[in-house]
Scaffold this motif. Sequence first.
Motif, short mmCIF file in Angstrom:
data_model
loop_
_atom_site.label_atom_id
_atom_site.label_comp_id
_atom_site.label_asym_id
_atom_site.label_seq_id
_atom_site.Cartn_x
_atom_site.Cartn_y
_atom_site.Cartn_z
N LYS A 152 0.84 -1.21 0.00
CA LYS A 152 0.00 0.00 0.00
C LYS A 152 0.87 1.25 0.00
N ARG A 153 1.98 1.19 0.70
CA ARG A 153 2.87 2.34 0.83
C ARG A 153 3.95 2.40 -0.23
N TYR A 154 4.44 1.22 -0.65
CA TYR A 154 5.67 1.20 -1.45
C TYR A 154 5.55 0.60 -2.85
N ASP A 155 4.35 0.23 -3.29
CA ASP A 155 4.23 -0.40 -4.60
C ASP A 155 3.13 0.30 -5.42
N PRO A 156 3.51 1.05 -6.45
CA PRO A 156 2.51 1.74 -7.26
C PRO A 156 1.60 0.78 -8.03
N HIS A 157 1.96 -0.50 -8.10
CA HIS A 157 1.11 -1.49 -8.78
C HIS A 157 0.15 -2.18 -7.82
N TYR A 158 0.08 -1.69 -6.60
CA TYR A 158 -0.77 -2.28 -5.56
C TYR A 158 -2.20 -2.54 -6.06
N SER A 159 -2.80 -1.59 -6.73
CA SER A 159 -4.19 -1.73 -7.15
C SER A 159 -4.35 -2.55 -8.44
N MET A 160 -3.26 -2.88 -9.10
CA MET A 160 -3.34 -3.61 -10.38
C MET A 160 -3.43 -5.11 -10.22
N ILE A 161 -2.88 -5.64 -9.13
CA ILE A 161 -2.85 -7.09 -8.94
C ILE A 161 -2.57 -7.40 -7.48
N ALA A 162 -3.15 -8.48 -7.00
CA ALA A 162 -2.90 -8.94 -5.63
C ALA A 162 -1.47 -9.49 -5.52
N PRO A 163 -0.93 -9.61 -4.31
CA PRO A 163 0.39 -10.21 -4.15
C PRO A 163 0.43 -11.58 -4.84
N HIS A 164 1.53 -11.84 -5.53
CA HIS A 164 1.60 -13.06 -6.34
C HIS A 164 3.05 -13.45 -6.62
N ILE A 165 3.21 -14.70 -7.03
CA ILE A 165 4.48 -15.19 -7.56
C ILE A 165 4.26 -15.36 -9.05
N THR A 166 5.01 -14.64 -9.86
CA THR A 166 4.86 -14.74 -11.31
C THR A 166 5.51 -16.03 -11.80
N LEU A 167 4.70 -16.85 -12.47
CA LEU A 167 5.23 -18.07 -13.08
C LEU A 167 5.54 -17.85 -14.55
N LYS A 168 4.75 -17.00 -15.20
CA LYS A 168 4.96 -16.66 -16.61
C LYS A 168 4.62 -15.19 -16.80
N ASP A 169 5.59 -14.44 -17.29
CA ASP A 169 5.39 -13.02 -17.53
C ASP A 169 4.32 -12.79 -18.59
N SER A 170 3.91 -11.56 -18.70
CA SER A 170 2.86 -11.17 -19.64
C SER A 170 3.17 -11.65 -21.05
N ASP A 226 16.63 5.73 -5.17
CA ASP A 226 17.75 5.04 -4.53
C ASP A 226 17.75 5.25 -3.02
N VAL A 227 17.44 6.46 -2.58
CA VAL A 227 17.42 6.77 -1.14
C VAL A 227 16.29 6.01 -0.46
N GLU A 228 15.08 6.06 -1.04
CA GLU A 228 13.94 5.32 -0.47
C GLU A 228 14.25 3.83 -0.40
N HIS A 229 14.81 3.31 -1.49
CA HIS A 229 15.13 1.89 -1.56
C HIS A 229 16.04 1.48 -0.42
N ALA A 230 17.12 2.21 -0.22
CA ALA A 230 18.08 1.88 0.83
C ALA A 230 17.41 1.93 2.21
N ASP A 231 16.60 2.94 2.45
CA ASP A 231 15.94 3.10 3.74
C ASP A 231 14.93 1.98 3.99
N VAL A 232 14.05 1.73 3.02
CA VAL A 232 13.01 0.70 3.19
C VAL A 232 13.65 -0.68 3.30
N LEU A 233 14.63 -0.97 2.47
CA LEU A 233 15.29 -2.28 2.52
C LEU A 233 15.92 -2.53 3.89
N GLU A 234 16.60 -1.56 4.44
CA GLU A 234 17.23 -1.75 5.75
C GLU A 234 16.19 -2.02 6.83
N ARG A 235 15.06 -1.30 6.77
CA ARG A 235 14.00 -1.53 7.77
C ARG A 235 13.38 -2.91 7.61
N LEU A 236 13.12 -3.31 6.37
CA LEU A 236 12.46 -4.60 6.14
C LEU A 236 13.39 -5.79 6.42
#
Length: 172
Positions: free
Chosen positions: A22-40, A124-134
Motif C-alpha cells: 500500500k505504501r511502497y508499490d505503485p502497482h498495488y491496485s493492479m494485482i494482488a500479491p503473487h508469484i509470477t510463473l509466466k510473464d505477460s 535510490d534513497v527510499e530503496h536503501a531506507d526501506v530495505l534496511e527496515r524490512l
Amino acid sequence: MSYGIAIFPSQDLKESINSYRKRYDPHYSMIAPHITLKDSFEASDAELEHMIAYIEDVASATMPITIQITRVSSFHPVNNAIYLRVGENEALTTLHEQLYDGPLTHEQPYNFVPHLTLAQKLSDVEHADVLERLKMVTVEHEEIVHEIHLLKFDHDKERWNVYKTFSLGGNR
C-alpha cells in the motif's frame, strides 16, 4: 489480449504483504500479491484455447508445491524492487519452465527468481531506507500451493484479473 500465469499466496500472507505494498508499490491496485510463473504474453482467442489445454495438462501433472518464504531481498542494482524471496524449489522451477514450453514458448525476459514484491519503483534513497527496515523483520513462512491462475489484463480498469484457475495434481 495480454495474459500471465501466477500463484496467489494464502489470505494471511496477502494481508501481510499488502501492508507494505500500500505504501511502497505503485502497482498495488493492479494485482494482488503473487508469484509470477509466466510473464505477460499476448494470445488470440484461437491460441488461448490450445494454451489452456496445455496449462491444464501441466497443472494436473504437477503435485501441490510447498513454498517457503526465506528472507527480504532486493533486485538492486538492476532495479529498486524489494521482495520476499521464495526459497529454492525444484518443483516450482520445473513448473515455471514448463509454462515457457509447448504453445506457451517465448523468450523469458528475466531469470526466474520466485518472489512476492513488497516495494518497487523507489528512488535510490527510499530503496536503501526501506530495505534496511524490512531486513530487520523476521520472515519465516511456509505454505502449500494447490492452484495456479491464468490472468488476463483488463485494459479499461488497468487491472489483472483471474481468467481461469488450474488445480495442481488435478485435485479439488
